[in-house]
Design an enzyme around this catalytic site. Sequence first.
Site, PDB file in Angstrom:
ATOM      1  CE1 TYR A 236      -0.094   1.954   4.304  1.00 34.20           C
ATOM      2  CE2 TYR A 236       0.450  -0.347   4.669  1.00 34.20           C
ATOM      3  CZ  TYR A 236       0.394   0.959   5.116  1.00 34.20           C
ATOM      4  OH  TYR A 236       0.831   1.266   6.379  1.00 34.20           O
TER       5      TYR A 236
ATOM      6  N   GLY B 152      -7.674   8.652  22.547  1.00 36.09           N
ATOM      7  CA  GLY B 152      -6.863   9.578  21.778  1.00 36.09           C
ATOM      8  C   GLY B 152      -5.976  10.420  22.668  1.00 36.09           C
TER       9      GLY B 152
ATOM     10  CB  ALA C 169      -5.861   4.512  27.472  1.00 35.34           C
TER      11      ALA C 169
ATOM     12  CG  ASP D  62      -0.433  -1.431  15.163  1.00 31.20           C
ATOM     13  OD1 ASP D  62      -1.601  -1.776  15.424  1.00 31.20           O
ATOM     14  OD2 ASP D  62      -0.042  -1.139  14.024  1.00 31.20           O
TER      15      ASP D  62
ATOM     16  CG  ASP E 106       3.464   2.177   9.306  1.00 33.09           C
ATOM     17  OD1 ASP E 106       3.618   3.359   8.958  1.00 33.09           O
ATOM     18  OD2 ASP E 106       2.634   1.418   8.807  1.00 33.09           O
TER      19      ASP E 106
END
Length: 360
Positions: free
Chosen positions: A101, A237, A241, A278, A314
Amino acid sequence: MTVTGPCNAPDVVDVVALGESMVTFLPTRPGRLADVPSFDRGIGGAESNVACVLAAAGHTTRWISRVGADGFGDHLVETIGGYGVDVSHVRRDPVRPTGIYFRTAGDRSTDAHEVAYYRAGSAASAMTVADIDLDAVRAGRVLHLSGITAALSADCLALMRELTAPRPDRPLISFDVNHRPALWRDAHGPEVLLELARGADIVFVGDDEAREAWGLHGARAVREALPEPEIVVVKQGRGGAVALDKDTDDLLCEDATGTATFVPALKVDVVAAVGAGDAFAAGFLSATLRDLPVRDRLRHGHLTAAATLTTPGDLAPPPPRALADRLVALDDTAWGRLRLGPGWTRADEDGRAEKEARTP
């Protein structure tokens, strides 16, 4: 919650992660995909990201998937294996290609962000119960899965249902909802994700995902919809959390008490937001494997996410454990004053970060 898992099983590892990883093409400059002249190659995949970060944090991990018998498949296996992840159970597909991608450089939360996926009919979409080594999948203290896999094909969904089904000898199941509406071929995606989440032991879900997929507003509603998991982590966000234990009666977010634990997010100079979810899951799972208190698990999640937020790709190495433990131990006031920017995870010989924190 203490992680036990099949500790007497052969070839046992701390975490097994199953799911598709793709070769990613990151633009060399901002702009529309139509205008960007060149791209840098990287890797991306929710589950493999978690495995790589956990391996970099010192845990034993295994990634299980299918890739094409092509150069992109070679790149994925070699790169993920280079993080110290066991890739010996990744199957090569002689017919189907490895998914790829492209994305723009901007934050995915903006209207200008573009992502172009070329994953239809990919090798990973052909994963089935019959051609996956289930013993290798289950030979971990934790099995990490995500909702993305369920959306790839009917066979992948059947595999996810098999792995989340109740079994006396199954590992702890970690499930990141990862609601991706564009991947689902029909309108049943949200109910499938709810079903799979209810079969897990630890669930990660964003409050925005819960609203979009299930029409649920707030941590109380999410916990009530997911009564089975031992812990449900609702990510809010930039707010923070909250982790909700199974026996929670009074679900409070801010000023949490009892078995509901809220930790505010850190102030971060964001470079790119891709992969932060992640990384948060990896930090939380790392602390879970160490049997740390829930508050500390959430803080480790925030710190590991901050490492990814302050880098362009990432994947980013997590902070050194000594540094992370020292920051996690700060009192609430000092935690609230932290501000992390690019380079903060690089520690000197004393375990001090070059750019650990600044006050606004």
